[in-house]
Design a protein around this motif. Structure first.
Motif, PDB file in Angstrom:
ATOM      1  N   LYS A  85     -12.656  14.712  40.110  1.00  0.00           N
ATOM      2  CA  LYS A  85     -11.826  13.509  40.153  1.00  0.00           C
ATOM      3  C   LYS A  85     -12.421  12.447  41.060  1.00  0.00           C
ATOM      4  O   LYS A  85     -13.293  12.739  41.881  1.00  0.00           O
ATOM      5  CB  LYS A  85     -10.429  13.868  40.656  1.00  0.00           C
ATOM      6  N   ARG A  86     -11.912  11.234  40.931  1.00  0.00           N
ATOM      7  CA  ARG A  86     -12.235  10.113  41.830  1.00  0.00           C
ATOM      8  C   ARG A  86     -13.730   9.835  41.927  1.00  0.00           C
ATOM      9  O   ARG A  86     -14.270   9.691  43.018  1.00  0.00           O
ATOM     10  CB  ARG A  86     -11.634  10.363  43.217  1.00  0.00           C
ATOM     11  N   MET A  87     -14.379   9.799  40.789  1.00  0.00           N
ATOM     12  CA  MET A  87     -15.762   9.352  40.780  1.00  0.00           C
ATOM     13  C   MET A  87     -15.723   7.847  40.549  1.00  0.00           C
ATOM     14  O   MET A  87     -15.136   7.386  39.571  1.00  0.00           O
ATOM     15  CB  MET A  87     -16.505  10.081  39.644  1.00  0.00           C
ATOM     16  N   PRO A  88     -16.302   7.053  41.470  1.00  0.00           N
ATOM     17  CA  PRO A  88     -16.184   5.597  41.326  1.00  0.00           C
ATOM     18  C   PRO A  88     -16.768   5.085  40.005  1.00  0.00           C
ATOM     19  O   PRO A  88     -17.737   5.641  39.500  1.00  0.00           O
ATOM     20  CB  PRO A  88     -16.961   5.060  42.527  1.00  0.00           C
ATOM     21  N   LYS A  89     -16.150   4.008  39.492  1.00  0.00           N
ATOM     22  CA  LYS A  89     -16.562   3.496  38.183  1.00  0.00           C
ATOM     23  C   LYS A  89     -17.926   2.829  38.221  1.00  0.00           C
ATOM     24  O   LYS A  89     -18.533   2.578  37.178  1.00  0.00           O
ATOM     25  CB  LYS A  89     -15.518   2.484  37.692  1.00  0.00           C
ATOM     26  N   THR A  90     -18.373   2.514  39.400  1.00  0.00           N
ATOM     27  CA  THR A  90     -19.664   1.830  39.518  1.00  0.00           C
ATOM     28  C   THR A  90     -20.832   2.748  39.139  1.00  0.00           C
ATOM     29  O   THR A  90     -21.920   2.268  38.831  1.00  0.00           O
ATOM     30  CB  THR A  90     -19.875   1.340  40.965  1.00  0.00           C
ATOM     31  N   VAL A  91     -20.585   4.029  39.167  1.00  0.00           N
ATOM     32  CA  VAL A  91     -21.646   4.977  38.850  1.00  0.00           C
ATOM     33  C   VAL A  91     -21.785   5.088  37.335  1.00  0.00           C
ATOM     34  O   VAL A  91     -20.785   5.153  36.630  1.00  0.00           O
ATOM     35  CB  VAL A  91     -21.324   6.363  39.434  1.00  0.00           C
ATOM     36  N   THR A  92     -23.012   5.083  36.861  1.00  0.00           N
ATOM     37  CA  THR A  92     -23.191   5.306  35.429  1.00  0.00           C
ATOM     38  C   THR A  92     -23.313   6.812  35.177  1.00  0.00           C
ATOM     39  O   THR A  92     -24.143   7.487  35.775  1.00  0.00           O
ATOM     40  CB  THR A  92     -24.462   4.613  34.905  1.00  0.00           C
ATOM     41  N   ILE A  93     -22.450   7.284  34.303  1.00  0.00           N
ATOM     42  CA  ILE A  93     -22.419   8.719  34.016  1.00  0.00           C
ATOM     43  C   ILE A  93     -22.547   8.912  32.514  1.00  0.00           C
ATOM     44  O   ILE A  93     -21.945   8.182  31.728  1.00  0.00           O
ATOM     45  CB  ILE A  93     -21.098   9.350  34.503  1.00  0.00           C
ATOM     46  N   ASN A  94     -23.339   9.852  32.127  1.00  0.00           N
ATOM     47  CA  ASN A  94     -23.454  10.199  30.713  1.00  0.00           C
ATOM     48  C   ASN A  94     -23.024  11.642  30.518  1.00  0.00           C
ATOM     49  O   ASN A  94     -23.066  12.445  31.451  1.00  0.00           O
ATOM     50  CB  ASN A  94     -24.890  10.037  30.226  1.00  0.00           C
ATOM     51  N   LYS A  95     -22.660  11.930  29.286  1.00  0.00           N
ATOM     52  CA  LYS A  95     -22.347  13.321  28.964  1.00  0.00           C
ATOM     53  C   LYS A  95     -23.592  14.171  29.152  1.00  0.00           C
ATOM     54  O   LYS A  95     -24.693  13.757  28.780  1.00  0.00           O
ATOM     55  CB  LYS A  95     -21.883  13.435  27.510  1.00  0.00           C
ATOM     56  N   GLY A  96     -23.417  15.336  29.721  1.00  0.00           N
ATOM     57  CA  GLY A  96     -24.548  16.234  29.894  1.00  0.00           C
ATOM     58  C   GLY A  96     -25.231  16.086  31.236  1.00  0.00           C
ATOM     59  O   GLY A  96     -26.135  16.858  31.542  1.00  0.00           O
ATOM     60  N   ASP A  97     -24.797  15.118  32.045  1.00  0.00           N
ATOM     61  CA  ASP A  97     -25.383  14.973  33.383  1.00  0.00           C
ATOM     62  C   ASP A  97     -25.092  16.209  34.220  1.00  0.00           C
ATOM     63  O   ASP A  97     -24.015  16.794  34.124  1.00  0.00           O
ATOM     64  CB  ASP A  97     -24.786  13.748  34.094  1.00  0.00           C
ATOM     65  N   SER A  98     -26.037  16.565  35.061  1.00  0.00           N
ATOM     66  CA  SER A  98     -25.862  17.762  35.877  1.00  0.00           C
ATOM     67  C   SER A  98     -25.071  17.462  37.137  1.00  0.00           C
ATOM     68  O   SER A  98     -25.239  16.421  37.761  1.00  0.00           O
ATOM     69  CB  SER A  98     -27.214  18.339  36.268  1.00  0.00           C
TER      70      SER A  98
END
Lengths: 177, 305
Positions: B214-227
């Motif tokens: 939870k609470r991962m800031p929106k500024t971070v770019t995250i993709n499916k499959g990231d470790s």
């Protein structure tokens, strides 16, 4: 609905109620199992002959016995009830049969007090005989008395509740049908 | 003479018939009572009775119909019971009984530095899982190494694939209880392998294959499959960079305006067998330092300059 169909349905319902509800519910006490299935015999029409009453009573008890794995126990008690029933009805119903036109024993047909006596005597008889037969196996006189009284009390409560909840339709015997 | 006897005989017979007819009901009653009592007492004596076979078939069919209905009401309890039994049987399997492993004995190295200038910070000991559940909301794993084998509280546990399993919370002489990641009270500081953003991972008690971040800031770019890996910065328990899971689903939590990530666990908790217990050799020093700092700061703030 003919008497036969009515009573068959009633029979199945009473047995199912006894086997799957009253015998399954957690017992109030180890002495008390509520019994109501023999009300089926008490509600049989007046027109059933005494031999038939005995046979019906025997098989009612026997079928319940096979569900509860106590062959003969309830059958014996039911045969006794079926045997005594006509004497009681003769005592408690008006002698003048021309006035009397109901099909089966009910509070309406017999008035509340005679009906209550009828139910009380037969219930007490049924339980006393049944518990007596059980008692022959494991004897403890105090338990015997307590069991008879308590089961009779609970059964009477159930029977009168049933009587109030399901007032049977008054069916008159007529010559036309 | 013969005629007289015949008359007498027929007279008696007539009376017998009359008698029977008159008391026919009573005789029927006696007969049925006799049959019932015979059933009852022969059953009590021999514990079986005539027609019981046929009757049993009938009542058995009706009972099984009733049971079909009744079973639905007991299903939950029954499942729990069967599961408990399974668990207890699992623990009886021969594979669970092993010789105590004495091959790895941890002796603290007095020479902490090796020739390349590196020093050992973490030490791993092998252990076997003896009891593991995933069905509860609070899953604990029991392993077959305890304080006699040098296991201590707050040691990390990783699987044989090097992925995070949980943290040791209780130690007995020969066994340890591990707080699995699949425990609703489990909290672990993790970070994204790519950008190093850290957050706390937890479990919602539903799917044993899915953890929640939870609470991962929106500024971070995250993709499916990231470790998602352990963040060595915030925890004293795990080394840095152990795999925890991969991002399975990215959701926006509207209330806080942050990402809520669903993480596929890297560890297969269903088939956990061999694990390693990781001990941080310098943990004591680190905790002492932390405590010390805290106390010092408190005193500094309290004392007037």
């Amino acid at each position: 609905m003919s008497d036969f169909v009515r009573n068959t349905i009633r029979f199945v319902l009473f047995i199912l109620l006894q086997v799957y509800v009253l015998n399954k519910i957690p017992h109030l006490h180890r002495f008390i199992t509520p019994y109501i299935y023999f009300l089926f015999i008490l509600w049989l029409p007046f027109s059933v002959t005494r031999q038939w009453l005995l046979l019906i009573g025997f098989f009612t008890g026997l079928i319940l016995d096979y569900f509860m794995m106590t062959p003969g126990l309830h059958a014996a008690a039911c045969v006794l009830v079926a045997y005594v029933r006509p004497f009681l009805i003769n005592l408690l119903t008006p002698k003048d049969l021309s006035e009397f036109s109901y099909r089966e024993p009910s509070p309406k047909a017999m008035q509340w007090t005679p009906y209550a006596v009828y139910v009380l005597v037969l219930t007490l008889l049924h339980h006393t005989y049944m518990v007596f037969l059980e008692w022959l196996d494991v004897g403890n006189f105090l338990n015997f008395i307590i069991k008879v009284v308590s089961t009779t009390g609970i059964s009477l409560l159930l029977i009168f509740t049933a009587e109030l909840l399901f007032p049977r339709k008054l069916k008159f015997r007529t010559n036309t049908a | 003479m013969g005629f007289g006897i015949l008359v007498l005989k027929s007279f008696i017979l007539r009376n017998v018939f009359l008698f029977i007819r008159r008391y026919f009901t009573f005789f029927t009653f006696l007969l049925l009572q006799g049959v019932a009592l015979w059933f009852l007492f022969s059953y009590n004596r021999f514990h079986r009775v005539k027609f019981l076979g046929i009757a049993n078939e009938m009542t058995g069919r009706i009972n099984s119909q009733y049971n079909k209905v009744e079973d639905y009401f007991n299903l939950k309890e029954e499942n729990k019971r069967v599961h408990r039994l399974n668990d207890s049987l699992m623990n009886l399997l021969r594979g669970n009984f092993e010789k105590r492993d004495t091959s790895v004995v941890f002796v603290k190295d007095t020479m902490a530095y090796d020739t390349t200038g590196l020093y050992r910070r973490y030490f791993a000991k092998p252990a076997t899982v003896v009891y593991n559940t995933v069905n509860s909301e609070k899953n604990y794993i029991q392993i077959n190494r305890g304080s006699n084998q040098g296991i201590r509280d707050n040691s990390g546990v990783i699987s044989s694939d090097g992925t995070v399993v949980g943290v040791v919370v209780n130690v007995s002489p020969n066994f340890s209880q591990v707080l699995s990641l699949l425990h609703v009270q489990s909290r672990l500081v993790v970070s994204l392998k790519k950008s190093g953003e850290s957050g706390t991972i937890e479990w919602d008690g539903k799917d044993p294959r899915i953890l929640i971040l939870k609470r991962m800031p929106k500024t971070v770019t995250i993709n499916k499959g990231d470790s998602i890996v352990t963040s060595g910065n915030n925890t004293l328990i795990f080394p840095k960079g152990l795999l925890v899971g991969t991002v399975a689903e990215i959701r926006v939590d509207n209330a806080s305006g942050t990402y809520m990530l669903k993480i596929n666990t890297a560890t297969n908790f269903y088939s956990l067998q061999q694990v390693h217990v990781i001990e941080n050799i310098e943990k004591e020093e680190q905790t002492v330092l932390l405590e010390d700092t805290k106390n010092k700061m408190d005193q500094t703030l309290k004392s007037p300059r």
